[in-house]
Design a protein around this motif. Structure first.
Motif, PDB file in Angstrom:
ATOM      1  N   ILE A   1       5.346   4.782  -1.171  1.00  0.00           N
ATOM      2  CA  ILE A   1       4.125   3.558  -1.016  1.00  0.00           C
ATOM      3  C   ILE A   1       4.390   2.652  -1.828  1.00  0.00           C
ATOM      4  O   ILE A   1       4.355   1.481  -1.450  1.00  0.00           O
ATOM      5  N   ASP A   2       4.841   2.696  -3.234  1.00  0.00           N
ATOM      6  CA  ASP A   2       5.119   1.555  -3.958  1.00  0.00           C
ATOM      7  C   ASP A   2       6.134   0.735  -3.692  1.00  0.00           C
ATOM      8  O   ASP A   2       6.152  -0.548  -3.643  1.00  0.00           O
ATOM      9  N   HIS A   3       7.159   1.584  -2.883  1.00  0.00           N
ATOM     10  CA  HIS A   3       8.584   0.735  -2.638  1.00  0.00           C
ATOM     11  C   HIS A   3       8.134  -0.012  -1.367  1.00  0.00           C
ATOM     12  O   HIS A   3       8.670  -1.519  -1.143  1.00  0.00           O
TER      13      HIS A   3
ATOM     14  N   LEU B   1       6.090  -2.083   5.700  1.00  0.00           N
ATOM     15  CA  LEU B   1       4.831  -1.200   5.587  1.00  0.00           C
ATOM     16  C   LEU B   1       4.770   0.177   6.087  1.00  0.00           C
ATOM     17  O   LEU B   1       4.258   1.015   5.543  1.00  0.00           O
ATOM     18  N   THR B   2       5.270   0.323   7.185  1.00  0.00           N
ATOM     19  CA  THR B   2       5.155   1.366   8.086  1.00  0.00           C
ATOM     20  C   THR B   2       6.660   2.357   8.032  1.00  0.00           C
ATOM     21  O   THR B   2       6.651   3.107   9.098  1.00  0.00           O
ATOM     22  N   TYR B   3       7.496   1.967   7.382  1.00  0.00           N
ATOM     23  CA  TYR B   3       8.834   2.564   7.398  1.00  0.00           C
ATOM     24  C   TYR B   3       8.627   4.166   7.061  1.00  0.00           C
ATOM     25  O   TYR B   3       7.838   4.393   6.053  1.00  0.00           O
ATOM     26  N   ALA B   4       8.968   4.922   7.765  1.00  0.00           N
ATOM     27  CA  ALA B   4       9.234   6.452   7.775  1.00  0.00           C
ATOM     28  C   ALA B   4       7.437   7.038   7.860  1.00  0.00           C
ATOM     29  O   ALA B   4       7.380   7.940   7.258  1.00  0.00           O
ATOM     30  N   ALA B   5       6.589   6.031   8.159  1.00  0.00           N
ATOM     31  CA  ALA B   5       5.118   6.483   8.290  1.00  0.00           C
ATOM     32  C   ALA B   5       4.938   7.834   9.013  1.00  0.00           C
ATOM     33  O   ALA B   5       4.196   8.505   8.517  1.00  0.00           O
TER      34      ALA B   5
ATOM     35  N   ILE C   1       5.418  -1.422  -0.535  1.00  0.00           N
ATOM     36  CA  ILE C   1       4.375  -2.272  -0.790  1.00  0.00           C
ATOM     37  C   ILE C   1       5.144  -3.417  -1.446  1.00  0.00           C
ATOM     38  O   ILE C   1       5.142  -4.662  -1.013  1.00  0.00           O
ATOM     39  N   GLN C   2       6.100  -3.337  -2.419  1.00  0.00           N
ATOM     40  CA  GLN C   2       6.931  -4.102  -2.914  1.00  0.00           C
ATOM     41  C   GLN C   2       7.863  -5.006  -1.956  1.00  0.00           C
ATOM     42  O   GLN C   2       7.893  -6.169  -2.132  1.00  0.00           O
ATOM     43  N   THR C   3       8.303  -4.116  -0.957  1.00  0.00           N
ATOM     44  CA  THR C   3       9.157  -5.018  -0.016  1.00  0.00           C
ATOM     45  C   THR C   3       8.563  -5.653   0.891  1.00  0.00           C
ATOM     46  O   THR C   3       8.700  -6.922   1.262  1.00  0.00           O
ATOM     47  N   SER C   4       7.173  -5.498   1.346  1.00  0.00           N
ATOM     48  CA  SER C   4       6.355  -6.264   2.054  1.00  0.00           C
ATOM     49  C   SER C   4       5.806  -7.543   1.219  1.00  0.00           C
ATOM     50  O   SER C   4       5.695  -8.442   1.960  1.00  0.00           O
ATOM     51  N   ARG C   5       5.635  -7.350   0.149  1.00  0.00           N
ATOM     52  CA  ARG C   5       5.241  -8.408  -0.751  1.00  0.00           C
ATOM     53  C   ARG C   5       6.324  -9.388  -0.873  1.00  0.00           C
ATOM     54  O   ARG C   5       6.160 -10.785  -0.875  1.00  0.00           O
ATOM     55  N   ALA C   6       7.663  -8.954  -1.098  1.00  0.00           N
ATOM     56  CA  ALA C   6       8.718  -9.789  -1.002  1.00  0.00           C
ATOM     57  C   ALA C   6       9.005 -10.387   0.368  1.00  0.00           C
ATOM     58  O   ALA C   6       9.189 -12.077   0.525  1.00  0.00           O
ATOM     59  N   ALA C   7       8.861  -9.631   1.404  1.00  0.00           N
ATOM     60  CA  ALA C   7       9.001 -10.325   2.940  1.00  0.00           C
ATOM     61  C   ALA C   7       7.808 -11.463   3.071  1.00  0.00           C
ATOM     62  O   ALA C   7       8.154 -12.539   3.490  1.00  0.00           O
ATOM     63  N   ARG C   8       6.696 -11.092   2.735  1.00  0.00           N
ATOM     64  CA  ARG C   8       5.577 -12.190   2.860  1.00  0.00           C
ATOM     65  C   ARG C   8       5.821 -13.132   1.804  1.00  0.00           C
ATOM     66  O   ARG C   8       5.456 -14.201   2.229  1.00  0.00           O
ATOM     67  N   ALA C   9       6.149 -13.366   0.795  1.00  0.00           N
ATOM     68  CA  ALA C   9       6.708 -14.452  -0.119  1.00  0.00           C
ATOM     69  C   ALA C   9       7.702 -15.194   0.569  1.00  0.00           C
ATOM     70  O   ALA C   9       7.309 -16.413   0.470  1.00  0.00           O
TER      71      ALA C   9
ATOM     72  N   ARG D   1      -3.652   4.625   0.962  1.00  0.00           N
ATOM     73  CA  ARG D   1      -3.757   4.058   2.640  1.00  0.00           C
ATOM     74  C   ARG D   1      -4.310   2.598   2.097  1.00  0.00           C
ATOM     75  O   ARG D   1      -4.179   1.755   3.050  1.00  0.00           O
ATOM     76  N   GLN D   2      -5.512   2.571   1.305  1.00  0.00           N
ATOM     77  CA  GLN D   2      -5.964   1.461   1.027  1.00  0.00           C
ATOM     78  C   GLN D   2      -5.349   0.215   0.787  1.00  0.00           C
ATOM     79  O   GLN D   2      -5.430  -0.943   0.930  1.00  0.00           O
ATOM     80  N   ARG D   3      -4.109   0.630  -0.256  1.00  0.00           N
ATOM     81  CA  ARG D   3      -3.234  -0.324  -0.710  1.00  0.00           C
ATOM     82  C   ARG D   3      -2.145  -0.755   0.443  1.00  0.00           C
ATOM     83  O   ARG D   3      -2.071  -1.989   0.662  1.00  0.00           O
ATOM     84  N   LEU D   4      -1.931  -0.069   1.301  1.00  0.00           N
ATOM     85  CA  LEU D   4      -1.248  -0.448   2.705  1.00  0.00           C
ATOM     86  C   LEU D   4      -1.842  -1.276   3.391  1.00  0.00           C
ATOM     87  O   LEU D   4      -1.661  -2.478   3.844  1.00  0.00           O
ATOM     88  N   GLN D   5      -3.246  -0.964   3.454  1.00  0.00           N
ATOM     89  CA  GLN D   5      -4.117  -1.603   4.147  1.00  0.00           C
ATOM     90  C   GLN D   5      -4.243  -3.282   3.669  1.00  0.00           C
ATOM     91  O   GLN D   5      -4.442  -4.048   4.419  1.00  0.00           O
ATOM     92  N   ALA D   6      -4.493  -3.312   2.468  1.00  0.00           N
ATOM     93  CA  ALA D   6      -4.724  -4.506   1.924  1.00  0.00           C
ATOM     94  C   ALA D   6      -3.656  -5.296   2.103  1.00  0.00           C
ATOM     95  O   ALA D   6      -3.944  -6.601   2.111  1.00  0.00           O
ATOM     96  N   GLN D   7      -2.442  -4.968   2.051  1.00  0.00           N
ATOM     97  CA  GLN D   7      -1.238  -5.685   2.027  1.00  0.00           C
ATOM     98  C   GLN D   7      -1.095  -6.226   3.744  1.00  0.00           C
ATOM     99  O   GLN D   7      -0.834  -7.462   3.983  1.00  0.00           O
TER     100      GLN D   7
END
Length: 175
Positions: free
Chosen positions: A35-37, A74-78, A39-47, A90-96
């Motif tokens: 989940i941490d990973h 966000l949903t890789y291997a979900a 979120i980090q990669t989705s933030r990088a993509a968003r930036a 789950r809230q952290r993923l939704q927040a992204q």
């Protein structure tokens, strides 16, 4: 220090986390590092995509870009790991997702996230993962490879409060 573990003459390094097929797993087989990973990669993509997502492109185009480049991260291997996520994860993923959708819509702080998602026609992360999981299990169960049939069966056994991946499919009949 205990004796070093050796495999075919090579010393094996002890790690508390491993990465297997791009999925990060800790020693207690929890999904928190993954989940941490993601979120980090989705933030990088968003930036990287911020100039495009905040531009005057048509909203449908920006939503398609989000689905392709950010939600896929966000949903890789979900289907395999989302059932193991805690409520906070789950809230952290939704927040992204909410952050990106708010950027796409150019919505102010006073507009609710679910209104933005509804107007843009984007499902919540959980709804999307349920759909993805259902599709994955249906494909494996109906496919030609017998070794994949019923790969994650729904078991009637106590799981000490943990969900199993197949529980995502059977939990909500409204999808």
């Amino acid at each position: 220090m205990p004796d070093q573990l050796r495999l075919r003459g090579q010393a094996v390094e002890w790690n508390t986390r491993v990465r297997y097929l791009g999925v990060h797993i800790d020693r207690s087989l929890r999904i928190a590092p993954q989940i941490d990973h993601v979120i980090q990669t989705s933030r990088a993509a968003r930036a990287k995509l911020w100039p495009i997502l905040a531009s005057r492109l048509p909203i449908r185009t920006k939503v398609a870009i989000y689905k392709c480049y950010v939600r896929s991260r966000l949903t890789y291997a979900a289907p395999a790991g989302y059932a193991l996520c805690s409520g906070l994860q789950r809230q952290r993923l939704q927040a992204q997702q909410n952050i990106v959708l708010r950027l796409i819509a150019g919505a102010g702080w006073y507009v609710k996230n679910d209104v933005i998602a509804r107007d843009l026609g984007v499902k919540t992360v959980e709804e999307f993962v349920r759909k993805l999981t259902r599709r994955t299990f249906n494909r494996t169960d109906a496919g030609p490879h017998l070794s994949l049939y019923n790969v994650a069966p729904h078991l009637d056994r106590p799981t000490r409060g943990y969900q199993l991946p197949r529980d995502l499919v059977t939990e909500s009949p409204d999808d």
